[in-house]
Scaffold this motif. Structure first.
Motif, PDB file in Angstrom:
ATOM      1  N   THR A 189       9.539  -6.434  -1.652  1.00 57.35           N
ATOM      2  CA  THR A 189      10.024  -5.924  -0.418  1.00 57.35           C
ATOM      3  C   THR A 189      11.604  -6.688  -0.640  1.00 57.35           C
ATOM      4  OG1 THR A 189       8.433  -5.414   0.562  1.00 57.35           O
ATOM      5  CG2 THR A 189      10.386  -5.246   1.850  1.00 57.35           C
ATOM      6  N   MET A 229       1.436   2.360  -0.974  1.00 62.00           N
ATOM      7  CA  MET A 229       0.769   1.395   0.187  1.00 62.00           C
ATOM      8  C   MET A 229      -0.027   2.509   1.018  1.00 62.00           C
ATOM      9  SD  MET A 229       1.882  -1.571  -0.462  1.00 62.00           S
ATOM     10  CE  MET A 229       1.300  -2.366   0.988  1.00 62.00           C
ATOM     11  N   GLU A 230      -1.282   2.014   1.076  1.00 61.97           N
ATOM     12  CA  GLU A 230      -2.070   2.533   2.041  1.00 61.97           C
ATOM     13  C   GLU A 230      -2.121   1.699   3.557  1.00 61.97           C
ATOM     14  OE1 GLU A 230      -5.715   3.044  -0.112  1.00 61.97           O
ATOM     15  OE2 GLU A 230      -4.684   4.687  -1.269  1.00 61.97           O
ATOM     16  N   ARG A 231      -1.294   1.008   3.903  1.00 59.51           N
ATOM     17  CA  ARG A 231      -1.146   0.212   5.085  1.00 59.51           C
ATOM     18  C   ARG A 231       0.298   0.033   5.138  1.00 59.51           C
ATOM     19  NH1 ARG A 231      -0.275  -4.770   2.730  1.00 59.51           N
ATOM     20  NH2 ARG A 231      -1.514  -5.140   1.003  1.00 59.51           N
ATOM     21  N   ASP A 232       0.845  -0.566   6.545  1.00 63.25           N
ATOM     22  CA  ASP A 232       2.188  -0.963   6.581  1.00 63.25           C
ATOM     23  C   ASP A 232       2.433  -2.147   5.854  1.00 63.25           C
ATOM     24  OD1 ASP A 232       2.404   0.950   8.859  1.00 63.25           O
ATOM     25  OD2 ASP A 232       1.955  -0.487  10.411  1.00 63.25           O
ATOM     26  N   ILE A 233       3.729  -2.001   5.654  1.00 62.20           N
ATOM     27  CA  ILE A 233       4.293  -3.389   4.793  1.00 62.20           C
ATOM     28  C   ILE A 233       4.961  -4.366   5.666  1.00 62.20           C
ATOM     29  CG2 ILE A 233       6.274  -3.989   3.117  1.00 62.20           C
ATOM     30  CD1 ILE A 233       6.070  -0.782   2.352  1.00 62.20           C
ATOM     31  N   PRO A 242       6.618   1.004   8.158  1.00 63.47           N
ATOM     32  CA  PRO A 242       5.749   1.887   8.410  1.00 63.47           C
ATOM     33  C   PRO A 242       5.181   2.364   6.889  1.00 63.47           C
ATOM     34  CG  PRO A 242       7.215   2.373   9.797  1.00 63.47           C
ATOM     35  CD  PRO A 242       8.057   1.312   8.963  1.00 63.47           C
ATOM     36  N   GLN A 243       3.781   2.572   6.852  1.00 66.90           N
ATOM     37  CA  GLN A 243       3.385   3.248   5.697  1.00 66.90           C
ATOM     38  C   GLN A 243       3.872   4.416   5.473  1.00 66.90           C
ATOM     39  OE1 GLN A 243      -0.785   3.754   5.690  1.00 66.90           O
ATOM     40  NE2 GLN A 243      -0.682   5.246   4.248  1.00 66.90           N
ATOM     41  N   HIS A 263       0.663   9.176   3.914  1.00 69.67           N
ATOM     42  CA  HIS A 263      -0.634   8.773   4.405  1.00 69.67           C
ATOM     43  C   HIS A 263      -1.842   9.618   3.677  1.00 69.67           C
ATOM     44  CE1 HIS A 263       0.715   6.394   8.067  1.00 69.67           C
ATOM     45  NE2 HIS A 263       1.843   7.159   7.811  1.00 69.67           N
ATOM     46  N   THR A 287      -1.207   8.595  -2.658  1.00 71.24           N
ATOM     47  CA  THR A 287      -1.002   7.201  -2.690  1.00 71.24           C
ATOM     48  C   THR A 287      -1.854   6.792  -3.933  1.00 71.24           C
ATOM     49  OG1 THR A 287      -2.717   6.800  -1.070  1.00 71.24           O
ATOM     50  CG2 THR A 287      -0.513   6.575  -0.249  1.00 71.24           C
ATOM     51  N   HIS A 292      -0.455   4.520  -7.077  1.00 72.59           N
ATOM     52  CA  HIS A 292      -0.947   3.349  -7.438  1.00 72.59           C
ATOM     53  C   HIS A 292      -1.206   3.528  -9.160  1.00 72.59           C
ATOM     54  CE1 HIS A 292      -4.494   0.559  -8.031  1.00 72.59           C
ATOM     55  NE2 HIS A 292      -3.486  -0.031  -7.253  1.00 72.59           N
TER      56      HIS A 292
END
Length: 169
Positions: free
Chosen positions: A52, A106-110, A119-120, A123, A128, A132
């Motif tokens: 990031t 990303m399947e979650r927040d960073i 925020p992810q 959704h 995603t 990936h």
């Protein structure tokens, strides 16, 4: 024509190189070997935070790539200059793909080093998952390109073309 890259270009190159090599080696290590869930989680946290951080560094690096004066070529033909520029462009493009897919998969927040949360962005699990898959493939091609880059540097150094001197402070 100058014979070295600017201080900014050198710093951006080596910061990028360190983050990319770390993230590649550690990411493939936890992905390919049996490691504890704690080690996998810690490595993921560090890699997500570092990459990031790499995003704005990479954007500035691309800006300098296109706007800064390049050092003079070291005893090369037009064909080898073309190959070198093409490979560098492909390397930059591949890094961009790795960074973009890394965010979009990303399947979650960073969580950026516990300092702030991004925020992810997507959704939809199918989307995603696609990012990936692209990310894994682009990480593998990036690893191959980095190895090719290092091999080229070694080849040039051994043949007397001191390319590392151009990328030093």
């Amino acid at each position: 024509m100058k014979n070295k890259y600017s201080c900014k270009q050198v710093v951006l190159h080596w910061v990028s190189a360190l983050v990319i090599i770390w993230a590649t080696v550690s990411g493939f290590y936890v992905g390919l070997f049996d490691v504890s869930p704690e080690m996998k989680s810690l490595t993921g946290f560090i890699n997500v935070s570092l990459t990031t951080l790499l995003i704005p560094v990479f954007i500035v690096r691309v800006y300098f790539y296109f706007t800064s004066e390049k050092p003079e070529e070291i005893n090369t033909t037009r064909f080898t200059q073309f190959i070198a520029h093409a490979v560098h462009f492909i390397l930059y493009l591949n890094i961009a793909i790795v960074l973009v897919t890394g965010v979009l998969m990303m399947e979650r927040d960073i969580d950026f080093f516990k300092l702030f949360i991004i925020p992810q962005p997507i959704h939809n699990v199918a989307v995603t998952a696609l990012f990936h898959t692209i990310h894994i493939f682009s990480c593998a091609t990036l690893a191959a390109l980095v190895l090719l880059h290092i091999a080229a540097v070694i080849k040039h150094e051994l043949s007397g073309k001191k390319v590392l001197r151009r990328m030093s402070l």
